[in-house]
Enzyme design. Structure first.
Site, PDB file in Angstrom:
ATOM      1  N   SER A  28       0.804  -1.226   0.000  1.00  0.00           N
ATOM      2  CA  SER A  28       0.000   0.000   0.000  1.00  0.00           C
ATOM      3  C   SER A  28       0.835   1.274   0.000  1.00  0.00           C
ATOM      4  O   SER A  28       0.289   2.356  -0.197  1.00  0.00           O
ATOM      5  CB  SER A  28      -0.935   0.027   1.212  1.00  0.00           C
ATOM      6  OG  SER A  28      -0.244   0.385   2.366  1.00  0.00           O
ATOM      7  N   LYS A  44       1.693   4.939   6.846  1.00  0.00           N
ATOM      8  CA  LYS A  44       1.015   5.741   5.821  1.00  0.00           C
ATOM      9  C   LYS A  44       1.688   7.114   5.733  1.00  0.00           C
ATOM     10  O   LYS A  44       2.570   7.448   6.530  1.00  0.00           O
ATOM     11  CB  LYS A  44      -0.459   5.936   6.163  1.00  0.00           C
ATOM     12  CG  LYS A  44      -1.264   4.661   6.381  1.00  0.00           C
ATOM     13  CD  LYS A  44      -1.521   3.891   5.104  1.00  0.00           C
ATOM     14  CE  LYS A  44      -2.343   2.642   5.379  1.00  0.00           C
ATOM     15  NZ  LYS A  44      -2.507   1.811   4.166  1.00  0.00           N
TER      16      LYS A  44
END
Length: 290
Positions: A59, A132
């Site tokens: 991701s 992230k």
């Protein structure tokens, strides 16, 4: 009684022999001492300064690839808040779906190994550890999309060359799934940050799982240390310099004047690179592909 120093100022032979004996400590005595010292240093570094994380999913591609090892500075947010564009490791809230599959309950030896591994930072992660990029700060208004399909922060569009593969525009937004690029405007609550993965097509992030409390942030991922062919820093992309608004942005001073603790801890990189060959590094979940 043995003299310590002769009249002419020379050291007594008895003391010379004692020093020689100390220098000739057998390996079987020296090795356990070195192991204890190394263990204590590892615990101190892991607890207060740095922690290494293994990236198991895609991701954050291509910024971080599967198998990369990154170093996370655990001190920097003790002296300041996160900045837009930084890559951070954090513990997800109850809304964030667990990303680590449960394993069978280990035996005594397994439990002991896991306990020791957790102390030095080489164990498996908790089920709510994620990595992230910070997109929005407290008070920021984040939404997608403008006429060119870009994410905007406080009305300023972000040019994001680091995004590998974006979500499609023609999929209707769904607050429970991050399949669509489009999402309604979110006002980031006080004390929280809005985070997204760089591989938007597979990343499950704040678009559908909500912002993350700053108190949940473990630290800033500031460099890739393994494999050696991918050694690089993780700087803040220039596009975030154009964003202004209610969030606390980075200082306006030139980059060399920006105080961060990363510079000092870079002295530990050679040791970390040597340790990085082991797959026993603690794994941090970036996101499970949808």
């Amino acid at each position: 009684m043995a003299q310590t120093v002769d009249e002419d100022g020379t050291v007594d032979p008895w003391r010379r022999r004692a020093r020689r004996n100390r220098r000739q400590m057998p390996l079987w005595q020296e090795l356990p001492l070195l192991l204890v010292v190394a263990f204590c240093l590892a615990v101190l570094i892991r607890t207060f300064l740095l922690q290494a994380f293994f990236i198991p999913s895609g991701s954050m591609e291509d910024t971080l690839l599967v198998g990369d090892r990154v170093l996370v500075n655990k001190v920097v947010y003790d002296v300041r808040d996160p900045v837009r564009g930084e890559v951070v490791v954090f513990r997800g809230t109850d809304r964030w779906a667990p990303q680590v599959d449960e394993e069978p309950e280990p035996g005594f030896v397994g439990k002991l190994g896991r306990t020791v591994g957790d102390l030095v930072g080489v164990s498996r992660p908790g089920e709510k550890d994620f990595i992230k990029r910070v997109i929005g700060l407290p008070g920021d208004r984040v939404k997608c999309c403008d006429e060119q399909g870009r994410v905007t922060v406080n009305g300023t569009p972000l040019d994001e060359p680091y995004v590998l593969e974006n979500s499609p525009l023609d999929v209707p937004p769904n607050p429970r799934e991050c399949r669509s690029r489009r999402f309604d405007e979110v006002v980031v609550p006080p004390g929280q940050i809005f985070v997204m993965g760089d591989h938007r097509l597979v990343s499950q992030d704040a678009r559908c799982q909500g912002p993350v409390p700053i108190d949940n942030v473990v630290g800033r991922a500031f460099t890739v240390v393994w494999p050696s062919s991918r050694w690089s820093s993780l700087p803040v992309p220039e596009t975030f310099d154009n964003v202004s608004g209610p969030g606390v942005a980075a200082p306006a001073a030139p980059a060399p004047a920006r105080p961060t603790p990363e510079g000092g801890v870079l002295l530990l990189l050679p040791l970390t690179a040597a340790l990085a060959r082991s797959r026993a590094f603690r794994t941090v979940t970036s996101s499970r592909a949808t």
